[in-house]
Motif scaffolding. Structure first.
Motif, PDB file in Angstrom:
ATOM      1  N   GLY A 173       0.841  -1.191   0.000  1.00  0.00           N
ATOM      2  CA  GLY A 173       0.000   0.000   0.000  1.00  0.00           C
ATOM      3  C   GLY A 173       0.872   1.235   0.000  1.00  0.00           C
ATOM      4  N   LEU A 174       0.219   2.392   0.054  1.00  0.00           N
ATOM      5  CA  LEU A 174       0.945   3.648   0.001  1.00  0.00           C
ATOM      6  C   LEU A 174       1.877   3.826   1.184  1.00  0.00           C
ATOM      7  CD1 LEU A 174       1.405   6.355  -1.400  1.00  0.00           C
ATOM      8  CD2 LEU A 174      -0.560   7.271  -0.158  1.00  0.00           C
ATOM      9  N   THR A 175       1.487   3.354   2.343  1.00  0.00           N
ATOM     10  CA  THR A 175       2.277   3.571   3.561  1.00  0.00           C
ATOM     11  C   THR A 175       3.143   2.372   3.927  1.00  0.00           C
ATOM     12  OG1 THR A 175       0.426   2.816   4.929  1.00  0.00           O
ATOM     13  CG2 THR A 175       0.586   5.182   4.467  1.00  0.00           C
ATOM     14  N   SER A 176       3.171   1.344   3.091  1.00  0.00           N
ATOM     15  CA  SER A 176       3.946   0.146   3.431  1.00  0.00           C
ATOM     16  C   SER A 176       4.827  -0.287   2.276  1.00  0.00           C
ATOM     17  CB  SER A 176       3.003  -0.988   3.838  1.00  0.00           C
ATOM     18  OG  SER A 176       2.128  -1.311   2.770  1.00  0.00           O
ATOM     19  N   VAL A 177       5.602   0.652   1.714  1.00  0.00           N
ATOM     20  CA  VAL A 177       6.557   0.348   0.654  1.00  0.00           C
ATOM     21  C   VAL A 177       7.871  -0.084   1.304  1.00  0.00           C
ATOM     22  CG1 VAL A 177       7.804   1.257  -1.340  1.00  0.00           C
ATOM     23  CG2 VAL A 177       5.463   2.017  -0.888  1.00  0.00           C
ATOM     24  N   ARG A 178       8.240  -1.335   1.114  1.00  0.00           N
ATOM     25  CA  ARG A 178       9.437  -1.880   1.748  1.00  0.00           C
ATOM     26  C   ARG A 178      10.690  -1.749   0.898  1.00  0.00           C
ATOM     27  NH1 ARG A 178       5.275  -5.356   2.701  1.00  0.00           N
ATOM     28  NH2 ARG A 178       5.870  -6.626   0.889  1.00  0.00           N
ATOM     29  N   GLY A 179      10.551  -1.621  -0.386  1.00  0.00           N
ATOM     30  CA  GLY A 179      11.712  -1.508  -1.254  1.00  0.00           C
ATOM     31  C   GLY A 179      11.290  -1.390  -2.704  1.00  0.00           C
ATOM     32  N   ALA A 180      12.295  -1.351  -3.585  1.00  0.00           N
ATOM     33  CA  ALA A 180      12.027  -1.222  -5.017  1.00  0.00           C
ATOM     34  C   ALA A 180      13.178  -1.810  -5.807  1.00  0.00           C
ATOM     35  CB  ALA A 180      11.817   0.249  -5.393  1.00  0.00           C
ATOM     36  N   ASP A 181      12.847  -2.348  -6.978  1.00  0.00           N
ATOM     37  CA  ASP A 181      13.839  -2.877  -7.913  1.00  0.00           C
ATOM     38  C   ASP A 181      13.871  -1.964  -9.134  1.00  0.00           C
ATOM     39  OD1 ASP A 181      14.404  -5.066  -6.288  1.00  0.00           O
ATOM     40  OD2 ASP A 181      12.741  -6.218  -7.127  1.00  0.00           O
ATOM     41  N   VAL A 182      15.094  -1.615  -9.551  1.00  0.00           N
ATOM     42  CA  VAL A 182      15.284  -0.703 -10.678  1.00  0.00           C
ATOM     43  C   VAL A 182      15.939  -1.479 -11.820  1.00  0.00           C
ATOM     44  CG1 VAL A 182      16.311   1.469 -11.449  1.00  0.00           C
ATOM     45  CG2 VAL A 182      15.550   1.220  -9.071  1.00  0.00           C
ATOM     46  N   PRO A 183      15.182  -1.853 -12.826  1.00  0.00           N
ATOM     47  CA  PRO A 183      15.772  -2.594 -13.947  1.00  0.00           C
ATOM     48  C   PRO A 183      16.835  -1.789 -14.700  1.00  0.00           C
ATOM     49  CG  PRO A 183      13.380  -2.771 -13.955  1.00  0.00           C
ATOM     50  CD  PRO A 183      13.731  -1.718 -12.973  1.00  0.00           C
ATOM     51  N   ARG A 184      16.574  -0.492 -14.890  1.00  0.00           N
ATOM     52  CA  ARG A 184      17.541   0.363 -15.599  1.00  0.00           C
ATOM     53  C   ARG A 184      17.349   1.820 -15.184  1.00  0.00           C
ATOM     54  NH1 ARG A 184      15.416   3.108 -19.997  1.00  0.00           N
ATOM     55  NH2 ARG A 184      13.219   2.644 -20.446  1.00  0.00           N
ATOM     56  N   PHE A 185      18.418   2.582 -15.308  1.00  0.00           N
ATOM     57  CA  PHE A 185      18.348   4.007 -15.014  1.00  0.00           C
ATOM     58  C   PHE A 185      19.437   4.720 -15.803  1.00  0.00           C
ATOM     59  CE2 PHE A 185      21.648   2.721 -12.109  1.00  0.00           C
ATOM     60  CZ  PHE A 185      22.517   3.803 -12.070  1.00  0.00           C
ATOM     61  N   ASP A 186      19.296   6.016 -15.932  1.00  0.00           N
ATOM     62  CA  ASP A 186      20.303   6.868 -16.575  1.00  0.00           C
ATOM     63  C   ASP A 186      20.334   8.202 -15.841  1.00  0.00           C
ATOM     64  OD1 ASP A 186      18.335   8.782 -17.926  1.00  0.00           O
ATOM     65  OD2 ASP A 186      17.746   6.869 -18.822  1.00  0.00           O
ATOM     66  N   GLY A 187      21.432   8.902 -15.975  1.00  0.00           N
ATOM     67  CA  GLY A 187      21.564  10.184 -15.288  1.00  0.00           C
ATOM     68  C   GLY A 187      22.877  10.843 -15.604  1.00  0.00           C
ATOM     69  N   ASP A 188      23.224  11.850 -14.815  1.00  0.00           N
ATOM     70  CA  ASP A 188      24.501  12.535 -15.011  1.00  0.00           C
ATOM     71  C   ASP A 188      25.033  13.040 -13.687  1.00  0.00           C
ATOM     72  OD1 ASP A 188      23.603  15.366 -14.533  1.00  0.00           O
ATOM     73  OD2 ASP A 188      22.361  14.921 -16.269  1.00  0.00           O
ATOM     74  N   VAL A 189      26.336  13.260 -13.673  1.00  0.00           N
ATOM     75  CA  VAL A 189      27.059  13.783 -12.512  1.00  0.00           C
ATOM     76  C   VAL A 189      27.698  15.100 -12.922  1.00  0.00           C
ATOM     77  CG1 VAL A 189      28.938  13.391 -10.886  1.00  0.00           C
ATOM     78  CG2 VAL A 189      27.504  11.479 -11.618  1.00  0.00           C
ATOM     79  N   MET A 190      27.525  16.130 -12.092  1.00  0.00           N
ATOM     80  CA  MET A 190      28.083  17.450 -12.388  1.00  0.00           C
ATOM     81  C   MET A 190      29.141  17.799 -11.354  1.00  0.00           C
ATOM     82  SD  MET A 190      28.036  19.970 -14.461  1.00  0.00           S
ATOM     83  CE  MET A 190      28.463  21.700 -14.612  1.00  0.00           C
ATOM     84  N   LEU A 191      30.393  17.907 -11.799  1.00  0.00           N
ATOM     85  CA  LEU A 191      31.488  18.347 -10.943  1.00  0.00           C
ATOM     86  C   LEU A 191      31.757  19.804 -11.285  1.00  0.00           C
ATOM     87  CD1 LEU A 191      33.676  17.550  -8.888  1.00  0.00           C
ATOM     88  CD2 LEU A 191      35.131  16.924 -10.809  1.00  0.00           C
ATOM     89  N   SER A 192      31.228  20.707 -10.493  1.00  0.00           N
ATOM     90  CA  SER A 192      31.254  22.127 -10.842  1.00  0.00           C
ATOM     91  C   SER A 192      32.624  22.739 -10.562  1.00  0.00           C
ATOM     92  CB  SER A 192      30.181  22.888 -10.069  1.00  0.00           C
ATOM     93  OG  SER A 192      30.544  23.025  -8.716  1.00  0.00           O
ATOM     94  N   PHE A 193      32.996  23.699 -11.401  1.00  0.00           N
ATOM     95  CA  PHE A 193      34.249  24.429 -11.183  1.00  0.00           C
ATOM     96  C   PHE A 193      34.174  25.267  -9.909  1.00  0.00           C
ATOM     97  CE2 PHE A 193      34.670  24.217 -15.997  1.00  0.00           C
ATOM     98  CZ  PHE A 193      35.578  23.164 -15.940  1.00  0.00           C
ATOM     99  N   GLU A 194      32.986  25.710  -9.557  1.00  0.00           N
ATOM    100  CA  GLU A 194      32.837  26.493  -8.325  1.00  0.00           C
ATOM    101  C   GLU A 194      33.235  25.670  -7.108  1.00  0.00           C
ATOM    102  OE1 GLU A 194      29.351  28.996  -5.930  1.00  0.00           O
ATOM    103  OE2 GLU A 194      28.953  28.091  -7.896  1.00  0.00           O
ATOM    104  N   ASP A 195      32.803  24.391  -7.083  1.00  0.00           N
ATOM    105  CA  ASP A 195      33.190  23.529  -5.970  1.00  0.00           C
ATOM    106  C   ASP A 195      34.683  23.228  -6.001  1.00  0.00           C
ATOM    107  OD1 ASP A 195      30.650  23.445  -5.007  1.00  0.00           O
ATOM    108  OD2 ASP A 195      30.135  21.528  -5.919  1.00  0.00           O
ATOM    109  N   LEU A 196      35.232  23.011  -7.184  1.00  0.00           N
ATOM    110  CA  LEU A 196      36.666  22.745  -7.296  1.00  0.00           C
ATOM    111  C   LEU A 196      37.473  23.936  -6.793  1.00  0.00           C
ATOM    112  CD1 LEU A 196      36.850  21.057 -10.817  1.00  0.00           C
ATOM    113  CD2 LEU A 196      37.126  19.945  -8.610  1.00  0.00           C
TER     114      LEU A 196
END
Length: 411
Positions: A173-196
């Motif tokens: 149910g909505l209040t009893s989510v124990r976990g999740a399986d992710v078959p696939r995903f995509d994304g990106d990582v940003m290493l900013s010059f400001e942080d460097l």
């Protein structure tokens, strides 16, 4: 004299001796008191007819058109009423669905914060509509997670953003989510010059993008109490499936306008006089004599011994020697770093600090490159796979595209 005439106020027929009162005559005209007369008699028969014709009074109705609107709605076709009712129900259903999405996003953010040991809860955005239908099917179309400031070796990644597709829920149910399986995903990582620039700011170096795969480093580097001007370039490239490597090149430290240090063992590397400093030797006699008085220096420059002796004995010959273009080129090629320990006094006369030169000798290419390294590696998940797809230098920082599969969150 005329006698005044007396006017007689008595009536000729009045025999009374009392004076005459005019109000007595008015009283004689009175016929007696009025008798009580009914209102109907006073108003006459016309009043009775008016009472019968006028309706009974009632309070006014100020609701303008109220009865008309009610009649209009009552006159609508049944199909139109049904459509209006469905629209109202759909609006309430959509509102409830959106509330459920917000609740689920909040719960997911808190769970990820605890399981990934993050400093702050990430941003979670659940895609697809309606959400409750997806929840009943235990399958979400997409879930986007954005995590700011993820630790990666020496620096923090400004932002990690990933979108999971076709997420399968382990829930009752909505209040009893124990976990999740992710078959696939995509994304990106940003290493900013400001942080460097902020986190590697101990060396007062700033990083800027230059082309698709290069980063330019400019700033100052403190060495032996001197702030040396630093210039370098880093080439960004992927290393393996989860890492990013940086190849540092073009490293250069400027000691004012006097000398330039390039770490390395090649002839062009080491400590060399600048073109300006070499040209100044023709005008600064004491510096030129100090340089020529060291046999090892003269030997490396390839100046004949007889020519050197004549120059040291005659200032005219000295100016002729040091003022030639050939001598300036030979002085520039001279590597002073390995002469620092054996000839400290001569280098002092040239304006070089022996302590600075001693510390520069230990500032090798690997040591300096390590200070400017931008490399990092993504952690390997306990389940599934994560790999880097592409590395690109942008205006604001280094962006890395990534993908993965077979991930599992929770139980």
């Amino acid at each position: 004299m005329r006698t005044p005439h007396r006017i007689d106020t008595h009536h000729p027929d009045d025999r009374s001796e009392q004076p005459h009162n005019p109000y007595d005559e008015l009283g004689a005209l009175d016929d007696g008191p009025l008798e009580a007369t009914p209102l109907q008699d006073f108003l006459g028969e016309d009043a009775e007819q008016r009472d019968e014709q006028e309706p009974e009074w009632s309070p006014p109705d100020h609701r303008r058109g109220g009865r008309r609107r009610k009649n209009r709605f009552a006159g609508l076709p049944l199909a139109v009423k049904a459509v209006v009712g469905l629209v109202v129900l759909a609006s309430f259903a959509a509102l409830g669905d959106r509330w459920a999405v917000l609740y689920a996003e909040h719960k997911a953010a808190d769970t990820l914060k605890d399981r990934l040991d993050l400093a702050a809860a990430p941003e979670v955005e659940i895609g697809g509509f309606p959400f409750l239908t997806q929840l009943a099917d235990k399958r979400l179309e997409s879930v986007k997670v954005t995590v700011p400031d993820v630790a990666a070796d020496r620096v923090s990644l400004a932002k990690v953003s990933a979108t999971a597709h076709d997420v399968r829920l382990n829930a009752d149910g909505l209040t009893s989510v124990r976990g999740a399986d992710v078959p696939r995903f995509d994304g990106d990582v940003m290493l900013s010059f400001e942080d460097l620039n902020r986190e590697l700011g101990a060396s007062q170096v700033t990083f800027t993008g230059e082309g698709r795969d290069r980063v330019r480093a400019r700033g100052t580097l403190p060495v032996a109490g001197h702030n040396l001007k630093l210039r370098a370039e880093a080439r960004i490239q992927r290393q393996g499936e989860r890492g990013i490597a940086t190849e540092i090149g073009g490293m250069r430290l400027d000691i004012g306008d006097l000398a330039t240090y390039r770490p390395g063992k090649r002839a062009s590397e080491g400590l060399h006089l600048t073109p300006k400093a070499s040209a100044d030797l023709a005008r600064e006699t004491q510096k030129a004599k100090a340089l020529l008085s060291v046999p090892a220096i003269v030997q490396r420059m390839g100046v004949p011994e007889a020519t050197v002796n004549e120059a040291l004995a005659d200032d005219g010959k000295l100016a002729e020697l040091t003022g030639s273009p050939r001598f300036a080129r030979q002085a520039e090629r001279l590597n002073l770093i390995d002469l620092a320990l054996n000839n400290p006094e001569v280098l002092k006369r040239l304006g070089l600090d022996p302590d600075l030169l001693g510390e520069l000798s230990g500032l090798t290419r690997p040591v300096l490159a390590d200070r400017l390294a931008l490399a990092f590696e993504l952690p390997k998940p306990e389940q599934g796979d994560v790999q880097l797809e592409d590395v690109r230098v942008e205006e604001d920082g280094i962006r890395v595209r990534l993908s993965g599969s077979g991930l599992s969150v929770g139980g």
